[in-house]
Design a protein around this motif. Structure first.
Motif, PDB file in Angstrom:
ATOM      1  N   ILE A  94      10.933  -2.032  -1.055  1.00 23.51           N
ATOM      2  CA  ILE A  94       9.788  -1.144  -0.880  1.00 23.51           C
ATOM      3  C   ILE A  94      10.203   0.309  -1.019  1.00 23.51           C
ATOM      4  O   ILE A  94       9.515   1.109  -1.630  1.00 23.51           O
ATOM      5  N   THR A  95      11.361   0.637  -0.418  1.00 23.02           N
ATOM      6  CA  THR A  95      11.737   2.052  -0.419  1.00 23.02           C
ATOM      7  C   THR A  95      12.516   2.461  -1.671  1.00 23.02           C
ATOM      8  O   THR A  95      12.533   3.635  -2.016  1.00 23.02           O
ATOM      9  N   LEU A  96      13.129   1.481  -2.371  1.00 20.93           N
ATOM     10  CA  LEU A  96      13.922   1.853  -3.550  1.00 20.93           C
ATOM     11  C   LEU A  96      13.119   2.632  -4.600  1.00 20.93           C
ATOM     12  O   LEU A  96      13.586   3.661  -5.083  1.00 20.93           O
ATOM     13  N   PRO A  97      11.886   2.186  -4.945  1.00 20.08           N
ATOM     14  CA  PRO A  97      11.139   2.962  -5.950  1.00 20.08           C
ATOM     15  C   PRO A  97      10.867   4.402  -5.511  1.00 20.08           C
ATOM     16  O   PRO A  97      10.792   5.300  -6.352  1.00 20.08           O
ATOM     17  N   LEU A  98      10.738   4.613  -4.209  1.00 19.20           N
ATOM     18  CA  LEU A  98      10.526   5.981  -3.722  1.00 19.20           C
ATOM     19  C   LEU A  98      11.785   6.819  -3.961  1.00 19.20           C
ATOM     20  O   LEU A  98      11.713   7.964  -4.391  1.00 19.20           O
ATOM     21  N   ILE A  99      12.937   6.204  -3.666  1.00 21.34           N
ATOM     22  CA  ILE A  99      14.203   6.916  -3.869  1.00 21.34           C
ATOM     23  C   ILE A  99      14.376   7.230  -5.353  1.00 21.34           C
ATOM     24  O   ILE A  99      14.777   8.324  -5.736  1.00 21.34           O
ATOM     25  N   GLN A 100      14.003   6.239  -6.201  1.00 20.68           N
ATOM     26  CA  GLN A 100      14.171   6.433  -7.647  1.00 20.68           C
ATOM     27  C   GLN A 100      13.276   7.548  -8.189  1.00 20.68           C
ATOM     28  O   GLN A 100      13.586   8.155  -9.199  1.00 20.68           O
ATOM     29  N   HIS A 101      12.148   7.793  -7.514  1.00 21.57           N
ATOM     30  CA  HIS A 101      11.224   8.821  -8.006  1.00 21.57           C
ATOM     31  C   HIS A 101      11.232  10.094  -7.175  1.00 21.57           C
ATOM     32  O   HIS A 101      10.366  10.952  -7.344  1.00 21.57           O
ATOM     33  N   ALA A 102      12.210  10.218  -6.268  1.00 22.85           N
ATOM     34  CA  ALA A 102      12.256  11.400  -5.405  1.00 22.85           C
ATOM     35  C   ALA A 102      12.747  12.609  -6.185  1.00 22.85           C
ATOM     36  O   ALA A 102      13.507  12.482  -7.148  1.00 22.85           O
ATOM     37  N   ASP A 103      12.287  13.787  -5.785  1.00 22.46           N
ATOM     38  CA  ASP A 103      12.845  15.005  -6.366  1.00 22.46           C
ATOM     39  C   ASP A 103      14.239  15.234  -5.798  1.00 22.46           C
ATOM     40  O   ASP A 103      15.146  15.648  -6.506  1.00 22.46           O
ATOM     41  N   ILE A 104      14.377  14.965  -4.501  1.00 24.53           N
ATOM     42  CA  ILE A 104      15.698  15.091  -3.869  1.00 24.53           C
ATOM     43  C   ILE A 104      15.962  13.904  -2.951  1.00 24.53           C
ATOM     44  O   ILE A 104      15.090  13.473  -2.201  1.00 24.53           O
ATOM     45  N   VAL A 105      17.168  13.366  -3.059  1.00 20.64           N
ATOM     46  CA  VAL A 105      17.587  12.289  -2.163  1.00 20.64           C
ATOM     47  C   VAL A 105      18.621  12.885  -1.216  1.00 20.64           C
ATOM     48  O   VAL A 105      19.713  13.262  -1.640  1.00 20.64           O
ATOM     49  N   THR A 106      18.243  13.021   0.045  1.00 19.40           N
ATOM     50  CA  THR A 106      19.158  13.604   1.031  1.00 19.40           C
ATOM     51  C   THR A 106      19.903  12.483   1.735  1.00 19.40           C
ATOM     52  O   THR A 106      19.314  11.660   2.431  1.00 19.40           O
ATOM     53  N   LEU A 107      21.208  12.463   1.500  1.00 18.42           N
ATOM     54  CA  LEU A 107      22.044  11.414   2.065  1.00 18.42           C
ATOM     55  C   LEU A 107      22.753  11.996   3.287  1.00 18.42           C
ATOM     56  O   LEU A 107      23.503  12.963   3.170  1.00 18.42           O
ATOM     57  N   VAL A 108      22.465  11.433   4.466  1.00 15.84           N
ATOM     58  CA  VAL A 108      23.100  11.935   5.684  1.00 15.84           C
ATOM     59  C   VAL A 108      24.289  11.028   6.013  1.00 15.84           C
ATOM     60  O   VAL A 108      24.138   9.811   6.143  1.00 15.84           O
ATOM     61  N   VAL A 109      25.463  11.655   6.115  1.00 14.83           N
ATOM     62  CA  VAL A 109      26.698  10.896   6.286  1.00 14.83           C
ATOM     63  C   VAL A 109      27.368  11.276   7.601  1.00 14.83           C
ATOM     64  O   VAL A 109      27.485  12.459   7.917  1.00 14.83           O
ATOM     65  N   ARG A 127       0.794  -1.229   0.000  1.00 14.33           N
ATOM     66  CA  ARG A 127       0.000   0.000   0.000  1.00 14.33           C
ATOM     67  C   ARG A 127       0.831   1.285   0.000  1.00 14.33           C
ATOM     68  O   ARG A 127       0.300   2.379  -0.194  1.00 14.33           O
ATOM     69  N   ILE A 128       2.133   1.128   0.280  1.00 14.51           N
ATOM     70  CA  ILE A 128       2.991   2.303   0.472  1.00 14.51           C
ATOM     71  C   ILE A 128       2.917   3.276  -0.717  1.00 14.51           C
ATOM     72  O   ILE A 128       2.804   4.485  -0.555  1.00 14.51           O
ATOM     73  N   TRP A 129       2.972   2.702  -1.912  1.00 19.36           N
ATOM     74  CA  TRP A 129       3.044   3.534  -3.118  1.00 19.36           C
ATOM     75  C   TRP A 129       1.800   4.405  -3.270  1.00 19.36           C
ATOM     76  O   TRP A 129       1.895   5.618  -3.520  1.00 19.36           O
ATOM     77  N   ASP A 130       0.638   3.784  -3.103  1.00 25.67           N
ATOM     78  CA  ASP A 130      -0.631   4.516  -3.195  1.00 25.67           C
ATOM     79  C   ASP A 130      -0.691   5.645  -2.172  1.00 25.67           C
ATOM     80  O   ASP A 130      -1.200   6.731  -2.437  1.00 25.67           O
ATOM     81  N   ILE A 131      -0.193   5.332  -0.971  1.00 21.15           N
ATOM     82  CA  ILE A 131      -0.269   6.299   0.116  1.00 21.15           C
ATOM     83  C   ILE A 131       0.623   7.505  -0.173  1.00 21.15           C
ATOM     84  O   ILE A 131       0.212   8.653  -0.008  1.00 21.15           O
ATOM     85  N   VAL A 132       1.830   7.223  -0.661  1.00 22.12           N
ATOM     86  CA  VAL A 132       2.720   8.346  -0.986  1.00 22.12           C
ATOM     87  C   VAL A 132       2.098   9.203  -2.092  1.00 22.12           C
ATOM     88  O   VAL A 132       2.111  10.435  -2.029  1.00 22.12           O
TER      89      VAL A 132
END
Ligand SMILES: Nc1ncnc2c1ncn2[C@@H]1O[C@H](COP(=O)(O)OP(=O)(O)O)[C@@H](O)[C@H]1O
Ligand SMILES: [Mg+2]
Length: 383
Positions: free
Chosen positions: A264-279, A238-243
């Motif tokens: 589950i989360t990879l498709p969200l990262i692939q379609h994000a406007d910005i991917v914030t990587l905290v290092v 359901r995650i995709w529909d909810i987002v």
């Protein structure tokens, strides 16, 4: 495409399993059966979003199945794909005449053609993904790097800087979310209860009105899983529909996925406007981050969308910005200094850092970062 159910009707078990496996890899929910009669029963009972039929079957011909499905109000609008070993033009024509939307021949190319066709029939195009609120994902290669604290604080700063914008924060960290304890949310709604609701109820309207507003934090929150047991119950399909629904109701959607990188989360990262990587600043975290980034790149995540934050969460020691950049092979957009116990203190009082310590230089860095991130997201979106 998570959240969509596909029915495969094919008497050939090997072929059916092969196609099912390919669809499962893409997070579709798959149901399957081996005869035409069962196919009709499953189609009417299980409400698939799309049906793939091998027209060559012993009990019912594909053409007959298509006619029956198209005549029944329950399935008249469900897209139908014929996946057939019969290469004849005659068969293609009779299938399309009977109501199939597409005719794909079983061959080495079939999976690629099938994927492209399914995406087209579902209307999942880059165009659709570019609609709705700006999606900003927060992730890290390791826990304790400050991902959740920064996600909540940047969301607050984005909202403060643009008061007319609606900002939502979603906590997708498994097995236990951590934004709720930071902002002091104690309500019963969370990602698990929401994914448990009927898809008919989780509309953009629902999220607009029912996501609780976190007052001084200036955003609406969908809290994370409260405990590992609940997280096991999470209906990930359901995650995709909810987002998508949340994006339709908010201008900014910030999602904390922490280190929960998964199918589950990879498709969200692939379609994000910005991917914030905290290092973090220790060598092991930076080297894990390099592995993570190399993987994301191999999955099509573009460095234009990447926003890297070097956060000195554990102390003064550790790598410099230049060291981290050369190890990672990417530019670090922002460095956040070690804030001593102040950050943990603000968190434990459920307060945004910049409200608790408005004079601290970090408050200015947070504001700048929030401005820079939203400007970058808007710029990328407008192409
Ligand atoms: N720059 C910093 N200086 C001092 N403490 C920090 C800093 N960044 C994060 N912290 C603290 O580190 C702890 C872990 O942060 P958290 O946001 O929960 O990390 P993660 O979500 O990556 O696991 C928190 O107590 C937080 O206040
Ligand atoms: Mg966290």
């Amino acid at each position: 495409m998570p959240g969509k159910k596909i029915l495969i009707v094919d008497a050939d078990v090997a072929s059916r399993n092969f196609v099912a496996r390919k669809l499962l890899e893409q997070n579709f929910e798959v149901i399957q059966c081996g005869s035409g009669k069962e196919g009709l029963i499953y189609a009417w009972r299980d409400h698939p979003d799309l049906i793939i039929v091998d027209p060559v079957m012993a009990d019912l011909k594909g053409e007959e199945i298509a006619i029956k499905l198209k005549q029944d109000p329950r399935t008249t609008n469900v897209p139908l794909i014929a996946l057939s070993g019969d290469q004849s033009h005659l068969r293609l024509k009779s299938c399309l005449d009977a109501g199939f939307n597409e005719y794909i021949i079983k061959s080495g190319q079939a999976v690629a053609t099938l994927n492209e066709t399914i995406n087209r029939l579902f209307g999942i195009t880059e165009e659709i993904m570019k609609q709705g609120g700006l999606l900003i994902i927060f992730l890290s290669a390791k826990g304790g790097t400050g991902t959740s604290s920064l996600c909540a604080n940047f969301a607050m700063n984005i909202s403060q800087h643009q008061p007319e914008m609606r900002v939502a924060v979603l906590d997708f960290v498994l097995p236990i979310g951590s934004i709720a304890p930071i902002v002091g949310y104690q309500g019963g709604q969370n990602i698990v209860t929401v994914t448990d609701m009927s898809p008919d109820d989780t509309t953009p309207e629902f999220f607009r009105h029912e996501l609780p507003h976190m007052n001084i934090w200036r955003f609406n929150l969908l809290a994370g899983s409260p405990d590992p047991e609940s997280s096991n119950q999470l209906k990930v399909g359901r995650i995709w529909d909810i987002v998508t629904a949340v994006k339709a109701s908010y201008d900014y959607v910030l999602i904390d996925i922490g280190r929960s990188l998964s199918k589950i989360t990879l498709p969200l990262i692939q379609h994000a406007d910005i991917v914030t990587l905290v290092v973090g600043t220790d060598i092991s975290t930076v080297s894990l981050t390099k592995t993570l980034w190399d993987y994301l790149k191999s999955k099509g995540v573009h460095s234009d969308a990447l926003y890297t934050i070097l956060n000195r969460a554990v102390g003064l020691e550790g790598l410099s910005k230049v060291d981290a950049e050369s190890m990672l092979g990417i530019t670090v957009n922002k460095s956040i200094p070690y804030l001593g116990t102040n950050f943990a203190f603000a968190n434990s009082h459920h307060q945004p850092f910049s409200l608790k310590f408005p004079k601290d230089t970090a408050s200015i860095i947070f504001q700048d970062t929030a401005k820079e991130m939203s400007a970058l997201a808007q710029k990328l979106r407008s192409g």
